[in-house]
Design an enzyme around this catalytic site. Sequence first.
Site, PDB file in Angstrom:
ATOM      1  N   ARG A 134       1.598  12.154  -9.093  1.00 36.60           N
ATOM      2  CA  ARG A 134       2.065  10.797  -8.758  1.00 36.60           C
ATOM      3  C   ARG A 134       3.500  10.555  -9.213  1.00 36.60           C
ATOM      4  O   ARG A 134       4.195   9.731  -8.643  1.00 36.60           O
ATOM      5  CB  ARG A 134       1.178   9.740  -9.427  1.00 36.60           C
ATOM      6  CG  ARG A 134      -0.234   9.651  -8.869  1.00 36.60           C
ATOM      7  CD  ARG A 134      -0.888   8.372  -9.372  1.00 36.60           C
ATOM      8  NE  ARG A 134      -2.344   8.392  -9.256  1.00 36.60           N
ATOM      9  CZ  ARG A 134      -3.023   8.065  -8.177  1.00 36.60           C
ATOM     10  NH1 ARG A 134      -2.391   7.693  -7.084  1.00 36.60           N
ATOM     11  NH2 ARG A 134      -4.340   8.093  -8.163  1.00 36.60           N
ATOM     12  N   PHE A 187      -0.863  16.248   4.382  1.00 35.76           N
ATOM     13  CA  PHE A 187      -1.238  15.635   3.112  1.00 35.76           C
ATOM     14  C   PHE A 187      -0.032  15.634   2.185  1.00 35.76           C
ATOM     15  O   PHE A 187       0.544  16.674   1.897  1.00 35.76           O
ATOM     16  CB  PHE A 187      -2.406  16.373   2.454  1.00 35.76           C
ATOM     17  CG  PHE A 187      -3.025  15.559   1.363  1.00 35.76           C
ATOM     18  CD1 PHE A 187      -3.984  14.615   1.647  1.00 35.76           C
ATOM     19  CD2 PHE A 187      -2.601  15.719   0.046  1.00 35.76           C
ATOM     20  CE1 PHE A 187      -4.531  13.831   0.631  1.00 35.76           C
ATOM     21  CE2 PHE A 187      -3.139  14.937  -0.975  1.00 35.76           C
ATOM     22  CZ  PHE A 187      -4.108  13.997  -0.673  1.00 35.76           C
ATOM     23  N   ASP A 190      -3.416   5.560   6.571  1.00 41.64           N
ATOM     24  CA  ASP A 190      -3.900   6.820   7.132  1.00 41.64           C
ATOM     25  C   ASP A 190      -4.905   6.487   8.239  1.00 41.64           C
ATOM     26  O   ASP A 190      -4.512   6.167   9.350  1.00 41.64           O
ATOM     27  CB  ASP A 190      -4.499   7.620   5.970  1.00 41.64           C
ATOM     28  CG  ASP A 190      -4.902   9.026   6.330  1.00 41.64           C
ATOM     29  OD1 ASP A 190      -4.373   9.568   7.300  1.00 41.64           O
ATOM     30  OD2 ASP A 190      -5.757   9.600   5.623  1.00 41.64           O
ATOM     31  N   GLU A 241       0.843  -1.208   0.000  1.00 39.88           N
ATOM     32  CA  GLU A 241       0.000   0.000   0.000  1.00 39.88           C
ATOM     33  C   GLU A 241       0.875   1.253   0.000  1.00 39.88           C
ATOM     34  O   GLU A 241       2.025   1.217   0.444  1.00 39.88           O
ATOM     35  CB  GLU A 241      -0.906  -0.071   1.247  1.00 39.88           C
ATOM     36  CG  GLU A 241      -1.793   1.119   1.520  1.00 39.88           C
ATOM     37  CD  GLU A 241      -2.843   1.414   0.463  1.00 39.88           C
ATOM     38  OE1 GLU A 241      -2.463   1.634  -0.700  1.00 39.88           O
ATOM     39  OE2 GLU A 241      -4.039   1.466   0.817  1.00 39.88           O
ATOM     40  N   ASP A 242       0.340   2.341  -0.520  1.00 32.85           N
ATOM     41  CA  ASP A 242       1.131   3.581  -0.538  1.00 32.85           C
ATOM     42  C   ASP A 242       1.177   4.244   0.830  1.00 32.85           C
ATOM     43  O   ASP A 242       2.225   4.638   1.308  1.00 32.85           O
ATOM     44  CB  ASP A 242       0.612   4.559  -1.614  1.00 32.85           C
ATOM     45  CG  ASP A 242      -0.871   4.906  -1.466  1.00 32.85           C
ATOM     46  OD1 ASP A 242      -1.550   4.350  -0.573  1.00 32.85           O
ATOM     47  OD2 ASP A 242      -1.361   5.743  -2.247  1.00 32.85           O
TER      48      ASP A 242
END
Length: 170
Positions: free
Chosen positions: A160, A147, A98, A94-95
Amino acid sequence: MKVLIPAAKIQERIAELGAEIDRDYPGGEPVYLIGVLKGACIFLADLARATNVPARIEFIGISSYGKGKSSSGEVKVTKDLDVSVEGHHVIIVEDILDTGLTLSYLVKLMAQRKPKTLRIATFLDKPDRRQSPVQVNYVGFKIPDEFVIGYGLDYAEDYRNLKDVCVLSQ
Ligand code: IMP
């Protein structure tokens, strides 16, 4: 835009994660790296090349966020796996972790597919935002509650392809 993690530091850390994976899977059996689209694709590409295990690459599509910066709170599968992973080693890639809602959902979903082992690798972790606890095995970097974009992470589909992880200003 402010650089939070420069590209060189990312590559150093991924080399370490690759070595950890090598140590954890000594048996020579295939390991499915399941990338969560789209954010994890760049991390997965580098992680796969940082390990010497016989990796198999698959992707799953999940949507949990809309076009902005806040979670919709809703998780759904937009693209399922093309193969059965039953009886195989699986690492979900996963990136960013959160709230944890996405990965909690994915872990349950993958566990139903009866893998031999199931682990999680996340490039970034924002521990301050957690709503749903998730046990993660490989973490690239813990970051503060900001963020971030770049290295696969987007804001409304942009940024990205940045090589560094950056903080997006308001
Ligand atoms: P969670 O379900 O709240 O853990 O959210 C995970 C997903 O939210 C990630 O896969 C990202 O797509 C998105 N996300 C969370 N934080 C950020 C961020 O700082 N930048 C870009 N995307 C983020």
